[in-house]
Design a protein around this motif. Sequence first.
Motif, PDB file in Angstrom:
ATOM      1  N   LYS A  38       0.835  -1.206   0.000  1.00  0.00           N
ATOM      2  CA  LYS A  38       0.000   0.000   0.000  1.00  0.00           C
ATOM      3  C   LYS A  38       0.867   1.253   0.000  1.00  0.00           C
ATOM      4  O   LYS A  38       0.547   2.252  -0.649  1.00  0.00           O
ATOM      5  CB  LYS A  38      -0.943   0.000   1.208  1.00  0.00           C
ATOM      6  N   THR A  39       1.981   1.214   0.733  1.00  0.00           N
ATOM      7  CA  THR A  39       2.914   2.340   0.748  1.00  0.00           C
ATOM      8  C   THR A  39       3.425   2.611  -0.658  1.00  0.00           C
ATOM      9  O   THR A  39       3.465   3.769  -1.110  1.00  0.00           O
ATOM     10  CB  THR A  39       4.095   2.049   1.703  1.00  0.00           C
ATOM     11  N   LEU A  40       3.813   1.559  -1.370  1.00  0.00           N
ATOM     12  CA  LEU A  40       4.309   1.722  -2.737  1.00  0.00           C
ATOM     13  C   LEU A  40       3.217   2.250  -3.667  1.00  0.00           C
ATOM     14  O   LEU A  40       3.472   3.111  -4.523  1.00  0.00           O
ATOM     15  CB  LEU A  40       4.845   0.388  -3.279  1.00  0.00           C
ATOM     16  N   ARG A  54      -4.589  -3.427  12.514  1.00  0.00           N
ATOM     17  CA  ARG A  54      -5.028  -3.166  11.135  1.00  0.00           C
ATOM     18  C   ARG A  54      -3.994  -2.286  10.442  1.00  0.00           C
ATOM     19  O   ARG A  54      -3.081  -1.746  11.074  1.00  0.00           O
ATOM     20  CB  ARG A  54      -6.394  -2.469  11.124  1.00  0.00           C
ATOM     21  N   LEU A  55      -4.159  -2.114   9.126  1.00  0.00           N
ATOM     22  CA  LEU A  55      -3.308  -1.189   8.400  1.00  0.00           C
ATOM     23  C   LEU A  55      -3.604   0.229   8.866  1.00  0.00           C
ATOM     24  O   LEU A  55      -4.757   0.568   9.161  1.00  0.00           O
ATOM     25  CB  LEU A  55      -3.549  -1.284   6.888  1.00  0.00           C
ATOM     26  N   TRP A  56      -2.569   1.034   8.934  1.00  0.00           N
ATOM     27  CA  TRP A  56      -2.709   2.412   9.404  1.00  0.00           C
ATOM     28  C   TRP A  56      -1.787   3.306   8.580  1.00  0.00           C
ATOM     29  O   TRP A  56      -0.576   3.132   8.591  1.00  0.00           O
ATOM     30  CB  TRP A  56      -2.352   2.490  10.891  1.00  0.00           C
ATOM     31  N   THR A  57      -2.383   4.224   7.829  1.00  0.00           N
ATOM     32  CA  THR A  57      -1.597   5.176   7.056  1.00  0.00           C
ATOM     33  C   THR A  57      -1.289   6.369   7.947  1.00  0.00           C
ATOM     34  O   THR A  57      -2.213   7.010   8.467  1.00  0.00           O
ATOM     35  CB  THR A  57      -2.348   5.640   5.795  1.00  0.00           C
ATOM     36  N   LYS A  58      -0.013   6.646   8.133  1.00  0.00           N
ATOM     37  CA  LYS A  58       0.388   7.791   8.974  1.00  0.00           C
ATOM     38  C   LYS A  58      -0.205   9.055   8.369  1.00  0.00           C
ATOM     39  O   LYS A  58      -0.021   9.347   7.200  1.00  0.00           O
ATOM     40  CB  LYS A  58       1.920   7.882   9.005  1.00  0.00           C
ATOM     41  N   GLY A  59      -0.959   9.787   9.190  1.00  0.00           N
ATOM     42  CA  GLY A  59      -1.603  11.016   8.747  1.00  0.00           C
ATOM     43  C   GLY A  59      -3.062  10.857   8.363  1.00  0.00           C
ATOM     44  O   GLY A  59      -3.717  11.836   8.027  1.00  0.00           O
ATOM     45  N   GLU A  60      -3.576   9.643   8.452  1.00  0.00           N
ATOM     46  CA  GLU A  60      -4.970   9.437   8.032  1.00  0.00           C
ATOM     47  C   GLU A  60      -5.954  10.232   8.880  1.00  0.00           C
ATOM     48  O   GLU A  60      -7.038  10.579   8.413  1.00  0.00           O
ATOM     49  CB  GLU A  60      -5.340   7.948   8.026  1.00  0.00           C
ATOM     50  N   GLU A  61      -5.583  10.550  10.119  1.00  0.00           N
ATOM     51  CA  GLU A  61      -6.443  11.381  10.968  1.00  0.00           C
ATOM     52  C   GLU A  61      -5.902  12.802  11.100  1.00  0.00           C
ATOM     53  O   GLU A  61      -6.659  13.766  11.047  1.00  0.00           O
ATOM     54  CB  GLU A  61      -6.589  10.747  12.362  1.00  0.00           C
ATOM     55  N   SER A  62      -4.589  12.939  11.255  1.00  0.00           N
ATOM     56  CA  SER A  62      -3.986  14.256  11.506  1.00  0.00           C
ATOM     57  C   SER A  62      -3.713  15.049  10.239  1.00  0.00           C
ATOM     58  O   SER A  62      -3.591  16.271  10.278  1.00  0.00           O
ATOM     59  CB  SER A  62      -2.658  14.075  12.260  1.00  0.00           C
ATOM     60  N   GLY A  63      -3.591  14.351   9.110  1.00  0.00           N
ATOM     61  CA  GLY A  63      -3.184  15.031   7.877  1.00  0.00           C
ATOM     62  C   GLY A  63      -1.673  15.152   7.754  1.00  0.00           C
ATOM     63  O   GLY A  63      -1.166  15.656   6.747  1.00  0.00           O
ATOM     64  N   ASN A  64      -0.933  14.678   8.765  1.00  0.00           N
ATOM     65  CA  ASN A  64       0.529  14.738   8.749  1.00  0.00           C
ATOM     66  C   ASN A  64       1.093  13.479   8.083  1.00  0.00           C
ATOM     67  O   ASN A  64       1.698  12.630   8.717  1.00  0.00           O
ATOM     68  CB  ASN A  64       1.079  14.872  10.172  1.00  0.00           C
ATOM     69  N   PHE A  65       0.884  13.397   6.780  1.00  0.00           N
ATOM     70  CA  PHE A  65       1.322  12.226   6.034  1.00  0.00           C
ATOM     71  C   PHE A  65       2.841  12.186   5.912  1.00  0.00           C
ATOM     72  O   PHE A  65       3.521  13.207   6.065  1.00  0.00           O
ATOM     73  CB  PHE A  65       0.704  12.228   4.629  1.00  0.00           C
ATOM     74  N   LEU A  66       3.339  11.001   5.621  1.00  0.00           N
ATOM     75  CA  LEU A  66       4.746  10.798   5.307  1.00  0.00           C
ATOM     76  C   LEU A  66       4.810  10.399   3.836  1.00  0.00           C
ATOM     77  O   LEU A  66       4.477   9.266   3.480  1.00  0.00           O
ATOM     78  CB  LEU A  66       5.344   9.692   6.188  1.00  0.00           C
ATOM     79  N   GLU A  67       5.211  11.340   2.988  1.00  0.00           N
ATOM     80  CA  GLU A  67       5.287  11.071   1.558  1.00  0.00           C
ATOM     81  C   GLU A  67       6.529  10.229   1.261  1.00  0.00           C
ATOM     82  O   GLU A  67       7.641  10.597   1.631  1.00  0.00           O
ATOM     83  CB  GLU A  67       5.365  12.367   0.762  1.00  0.00           C
ATOM     84  N   LEU A  68       6.306   9.112   0.589  1.00  0.00           N
ATOM     85  CA  LEU A  68       7.392   8.187   0.288  1.00  0.00           C
ATOM     86  C   LEU A  68       8.368   8.774  -0.727  1.00  0.00           C
ATOM     87  O   LEU A  68       7.954   9.305  -1.757  1.00  0.00           O
ATOM     88  CB  LEU A  68       6.814   6.877  -0.260  1.00  0.00           C
ATOM     89  N   VAL A  69       9.662   8.664  -0.421  1.00  0.00           N
ATOM     90  CA  VAL A  69      10.716   9.039  -1.359  1.00  0.00           C
ATOM     91  C   VAL A  69      11.430   7.773  -1.844  1.00  0.00           C
ATOM     92  O   VAL A  69      11.621   7.584  -3.040  1.00  0.00           O
ATOM     93  CB  VAL A  69      11.725  10.012  -0.710  1.00  0.00           C
ATOM     94  N   ASP A  70      11.792   6.888  -0.913  1.00  0.00           N
ATOM     95  CA  ASP A  70      12.523   5.677  -1.276  1.00  0.00           C
ATOM     96  C   ASP A  70      12.465   4.687  -0.109  1.00  0.00           C
ATOM     97  O   ASP A  70      12.220   5.083   1.035  1.00  0.00           O
ATOM     98  CB  ASP A  70      13.989   6.024  -1.584  1.00  0.00           C
ATOM     99  N   ILE A  71      12.673   3.417  -0.416  1.00  0.00           N
ATOM    100  CA  ILE A  71      12.747   2.376   0.609  1.00  0.00           C
ATOM    101  C   ILE A  71      13.970   1.512   0.319  1.00  0.00           C
ATOM    102  O   ILE A  71      14.205   1.131  -0.830  1.00  0.00           O
ATOM    103  CB  ILE A  71      11.491   1.473   0.636  1.00  0.00           C
ATOM    104  N   LYS A  72      14.707   1.199   1.381  1.00  0.00           N
ATOM    105  CA  LYS A  72      15.841   0.279   1.268  1.00  0.00           C
ATOM    106  C   LYS A  72      15.656  -0.831   2.292  1.00  0.00           C
ATOM    107  O   LYS A  72      15.056  -0.614   3.338  1.00  0.00           O
ATOM    108  CB  LYS A  72      17.161   1.011   1.520  1.00  0.00           C
ATOM    109  N   VAL A  73      16.198  -1.987   1.975  1.00  0.00           N
ATOM    110  CA  VAL A  73      16.135  -3.116   2.898  1.00  0.00           C
ATOM    111  C   VAL A  73      17.551  -3.405   3.389  1.00  0.00           C
ATOM    112  O   VAL A  73      18.521  -3.220   2.645  1.00  0.00           O
ATOM    113  CB  VAL A  73      15.486  -4.353   2.223  1.00  0.00           C
TER     114      VAL A  73
END
Length: 198
Positions: A38-40, A54-73
Amino acid sequence: MDIDFKKNNDGLAPAIIQDAKTKSVLMLGYMNEEAYRKTLDTKNVTFYSRTKQRLWTKGEESGNFLELVDIKVDCDNDTLLVYVNPLGPTCHKGTDTCWAEKNESKFGFLSQLESIIKSRKENKEDEKSYVASLFRSGINKIAQKVGEEAVETVIEAKDDNEELFLNESADLLFHYLILLQAKGYTLKDIVKVLEERH
């Protein structure tokens, strides 16, 4: 990426969230495979909430989303490093990070040096401090010192003595940091100009 979500019995991989610009660590969350996908897809960081189950999108209530730039493992394929652009404070308590730190660029030892220079500027009457004496002398003296150190750096750049070149370069940078403080600026202001040019 080959992420091993099954390595832990709960199917969750720790996700370290880092500001892509400042490099500050903002928080730690957990992702299962569905949260990762879902993040991707949405480009907004989504976690699996162990509290809400459950799944939780950061900012779904506050509006303070974290916009994805990149992911590394990581090397064990079981921990994620997620680079983001935060839209507002990250912590639910209203702070920039979950460690109540300001989310601002830091330049390692240079930031520490800037702090010392600022302290000397605020305590100009310290008779033992070279930096305080420069601030007492005024902007013309400080600018003159930067000019002198710049010329000495250029001279050493034309020779082959690396130690002298590095020492003169350090003197130049040190006096330039003093000049910035004298004018009411810091390295952050210079970085901002460079970023805008970039």
